[in-house]
Design an enzyme around this catalytic site. Sequence first.
Site, short mmCIF file in Angstrom:
data_model
loop_
_atom_site.label_atom_id
_atom_site.label_comp_id
_atom_site.label_asym_id
_atom_site.label_seq_id
_atom_site.Cartn_x
_atom_site.Cartn_y
_atom_site.Cartn_z
N GLN A 1 0.83 -1.20 0.00
CA GLN A 1 0.00 0.00 0.00
C GLN A 1 0.87 1.26 0.00
O GLN A 1 1.98 1.24 0.54
CB GLN A 1 -0.89 -0.02 1.25
CG GLN A 1 -2.15 0.77 1.09
CD GLN A 1 -3.25 0.29 2.02
OE1 GLN A 1 -3.34 -0.88 2.30
NE2 GLN A 1 -4.08 1.21 2.48
N SER B 1 4.29 -6.21 3.01
CA SER B 1 2.92 -6.24 3.53
C SER B 1 1.99 -6.90 2.52
O SER B 1 2.16 -8.08 2.20
CB SER B 1 2.47 -4.82 3.90
OG SER B 1 1.22 -4.85 4.55
N LEU B 2 1.04 -6.18 1.96
CA LEU B 2 0.13 -6.78 0.99
C LEU B 2 0.89 -7.35 -0.21
O LEU B 2 0.45 -8.31 -0.85
CB LEU B 2 -0.91 -5.74 0.56
CG LEU B 2 -0.95 -5.21 -0.87
CD1 LEU B 2 -1.84 -6.09 -1.70
CD2 LEU B 2 -1.46 -3.79 -0.92
N ARG C 1 -9.09 -8.50 3.47
CA ARG C 1 -8.04 -8.08 4.40
C ARG C 1 -8.10 -6.56 4.61
O ARG C 1 -8.02 -6.06 5.73
CB ARG C 1 -6.69 -8.49 3.84
CG ARG C 1 -5.45 -8.10 4.65
CD ARG C 1 -4.21 -8.62 3.92
NE ARG C 1 -2.95 -8.35 4.60
CZ ARG C 1 -2.19 -7.28 4.37
NH1 ARG C 1 -2.59 -6.34 3.51
NH2 ARG C 1 -1.04 -7.14 5.01
N HIS D 1 -0.57 -3.28 11.00
CA HIS D 1 0.53 -4.12 11.52
C HIS D 1 0.80 -3.93 13.00
O HIS D 1 1.80 -4.41 13.51
CB HIS D 1 1.81 -3.91 10.70
CG HIS D 1 1.67 -4.34 9.28
ND1 HIS D 1 1.52 -5.67 8.92
CD2 HIS D 1 1.60 -3.63 8.13
CE1 HIS D 1 1.39 -5.74 7.60
NE2 HIS D 1 1.41 -4.52 7.11
N GLN E 1 0.93 -11.72 9.98
CA GLN E 1 1.42 -10.52 9.29
C GLN E 1 0.50 -9.32 9.51
O GLN E 1 0.96 -8.18 9.59
CB GLN E 1 1.53 -10.83 7.79
CG GLN E 1 2.15 -9.71 6.97
CD GLN E 1 1.52 -9.59 5.61
OE1 GLN E 1 0.30 -9.51 5.47
NE2 GLN E 1 2.35 -9.59 4.58
#
Length: 314
Positions: A10, A91-92, A116, A201, A250
């Site tokens: 992101q 991340s993503l 998510r 996170h 995660q």
Amino acid sequence: MKIAFVFPGQASQYVGMGKELRRDYPEAAEIFKQADEALGFSLSTLCFEGPEEELNLTANTQPAVLTTSLACLEVLKSVGGPVPFALAGHSLGEYSALVAAGSLEFADAVRLVRKRGQYMQEAVPLGEGGMAAVMGLASAAVVEVCQKASEPGVVIEAVNLNCPGQVVVAGNTAGLEAVEPLLKEAGARRVVPLPVSAPFHSSLMVPAGERLAVDLEQVVIKDPEIPVVANVSADLVLTGAEVKDSLIRQVYSPVRWEETILKLLELGSEAFVEVGPGKVLSGLVKKISREVLISNVEDKATLEKVLALTREVS
């Protein structure tokens, strides 16, 4: 030459991403078509035309960046581009890496990251949490300051350990307010609020992780065919079960990006290709190691540069 592919997360999105590749390469057009069908709305129109405010909504951003990244990957494959020996994603972006590794089906991944994004947004009411980038202070020092600032009702944690001198913190509003003066007192050059709508996170995301775990049970997750270094451990995930566990954790655990890149270097990576929109990860890799080649693929111009670079060094 051993080349690692890394996939953005992101904040790499922009209106128009993937449009040129979709127009000129049937492989990219097919990926955008599959995403639209999997989600039941025109994600491709959102990527190509916006509006920006809608593209920037977490539940839209996550599938949009994933889809654009996979479109770039398919084009790279179709023109005989380099073959990666290992993969990682920020991340993503880890979902993109897992699709590339054959661990997740693309349609499953695009639906998962849509959910998510929704779960992460809904875990903390809008306006009650956020994130800030801390510049010029070592990771260990940021972690220590966050621990010092935390107390009942005040949540603040180091959540993106990106590269030397760049750490992102996340927490509730009270935590963000409490930590800024302490970080500056400890020697931080700047503390910059990020334009995000939730404390991603951080431990505040545990409810989102629990909801995502239910959805992950419904999809087939295979052992990766190409080595993938996971965010939560900065180590290889070798089985489908390890992949599932790492994706759940995660959501509410720090992204150990600097350690992830160091692991890829330890495995022998001599070059990195950022596959997807933007150059955020390329910039981070440069700060972690000046010894490796770095390039990115997001449109035809960058595609040509990667092909030229790999011809040059092969």
